[in-house]
Scaffold this motif. Structure first.
Motif, PDB file in Angstrom:
ATOM      1  N   PRO A 152       0.798  -1.228   0.000  1.00  0.00           N
ATOM      2  CA  PRO A 152       0.000   0.000   0.000  1.00  0.00           C
ATOM      3  C   PRO A 152       0.835   1.284   0.000  1.00  0.00           C
ATOM      4  O   PRO A 152       0.306   2.363  -0.294  1.00  0.00           O
ATOM      5  CB  PRO A 152      -0.819  -0.111   1.302  1.00  0.00           C
ATOM      6  N   TYR A 201      -9.331   2.030   0.866  1.00  0.00           N
ATOM      7  CA  TYR A 201      -8.073   2.760   1.020  1.00  0.00           C
ATOM      8  C   TYR A 201      -8.385   4.163   1.520  1.00  0.00           C
ATOM      9  O   TYR A 201      -9.221   4.861   0.930  1.00  0.00           O
ATOM     10  CB  TYR A 201      -7.319   2.822  -0.311  1.00  0.00           C
ATOM     11  N   PRO A 209      -1.063   7.748   3.861  1.00  0.00           N
ATOM     12  CA  PRO A 209      -1.961   6.598   4.007  1.00  0.00           C
ATOM     13  C   PRO A 209      -2.334   6.438   5.484  1.00  0.00           C
ATOM     14  O   PRO A 209      -1.453   6.328   6.342  1.00  0.00           O
ATOM     15  CB  PRO A 209      -1.122   5.422   3.516  1.00  0.00           C
ATOM     16  N   VAL A 212      -5.955   0.936   5.575  1.00  0.00           N
ATOM     17  CA  VAL A 212      -6.226   0.011   4.469  1.00  0.00           C
ATOM     18  C   VAL A 212      -7.007  -1.161   5.039  1.00  0.00           C
ATOM     19  O   VAL A 212      -6.666  -1.679   6.114  1.00  0.00           O
ATOM     20  CB  VAL A 212      -4.923  -0.508   3.824  1.00  0.00           C
TER      21      VAL A 212
END
Length: 250
Positions: A152, A201, A209, A212
């Motif tokens: 990711p 996501y 990020p 996830v």
């Protein structure tokens, strides 16, 4: 000759009466595809979500930071992983208890010198800490040695920025405790080798990020990201040993 002209007049009149009816029938048989109410929000919303996600993923590619994530795999205990994305583009993820059935801590790193797996000493592995070169920087991690938690942050971001990738994207509700913009991502390719895991996501406004939810399990940012190092340092010296399997005895 005059008789032919008189006979043609009634036929012309019949055509004049029947042609409009025939045209109207054709129009009725083939209705317009354009909606008369002028509203079709779903395609517009989905297209906007694809653009938003691509922009956030592009910002994530430019982010350099160190952060910890709570990792809950599909099987086995949850643990905390540390992600590092250095200023020079190198990266490293530290994953406790991944090797030898959960008894050996490992880290995976991609630097300008290549792709490495490092194993740390533990009660089940009395050997000195060491790193093994798995390949070049752009090589894929061998499937049996792939913890998958790095994707990711690395190659899956490239897929999310690619508007030609076979993906369907739509807005998603953030999971409990997650603050960010979330998107449900599905593959539209009829292939066993999807370019990434389908799932949800989530990104912060700066592209970090934050969560996830996918086949690999769940990753959730814990705390505030810290500054990145200039370059990634391996956990130990590089040796000629064998890499550690998740279930093997190496």
């Amino acid at each position: 000759m005059h008789a032919h002209r008189r006979a043609a007049r009634p036929l012309t009149g019949v055509l004049a009466l029947t042609l409009p009816a025939l045209l109207a029938s054709c129009v009725a048989d083939h209705p317009r595809t354009t909606p008369t109410d002028g509203a079709d929000p779903v395609p517009v919303q989905v297209d906007a979500a694809r653009d938003e996600l691509a922009g956030l993923a592009a910002a994530a590619q430019d982010r350099h930071f160190t952060a910890t994530y709570a990792f809950a795999p599909p099987a086995g205990p949850s643990r905390t992983v540390t992600w590092t994305n250095a200023n020079d583009g190198g990266w490293r993820v530290d994953l406790p208890g991944w090797g030898r059935g959960g008894t050996v801590d490992v880290s995976l790193a991609g630097t300008s010198d290549g792709l490495f797996q490092c194993a740390l000493p533990s009660t089940a592995r009395v050997r000195q800490a060491g790193c093994v070169r798995l390949g070049d920087t752009d090589d894929a991690v061998p499937r049996r040695l792939d913890p998958r938690v790095q994707h990711p942050f690395t190659d899956w971001l490239e897929v999310l920025t690619d508007r030609e990738a076979p993906l369907a994207v739509s807005p998603a509700t953030p999971p409990a405790g997650v603050t960010g913009r979330c998107y449900a991502v599905d593959s539209t390719a009829a292939s066993m080798n999807a370019p990434l895991d389908e799932g949800v996501y989530c990104f912060g406004e700066d592209g970090t990020p934050v969560a996830v939810r996918a086949t690999l399990g769940s990753l959730t940012l814990t705390g505030r990201p810290g500054p990145p190092p200039a370059t990634v340092e391996l956990a130990a010296a590089v040796t000629e040993g064998e890499p550690v399997d998740p279930d093997g005895t190496s």
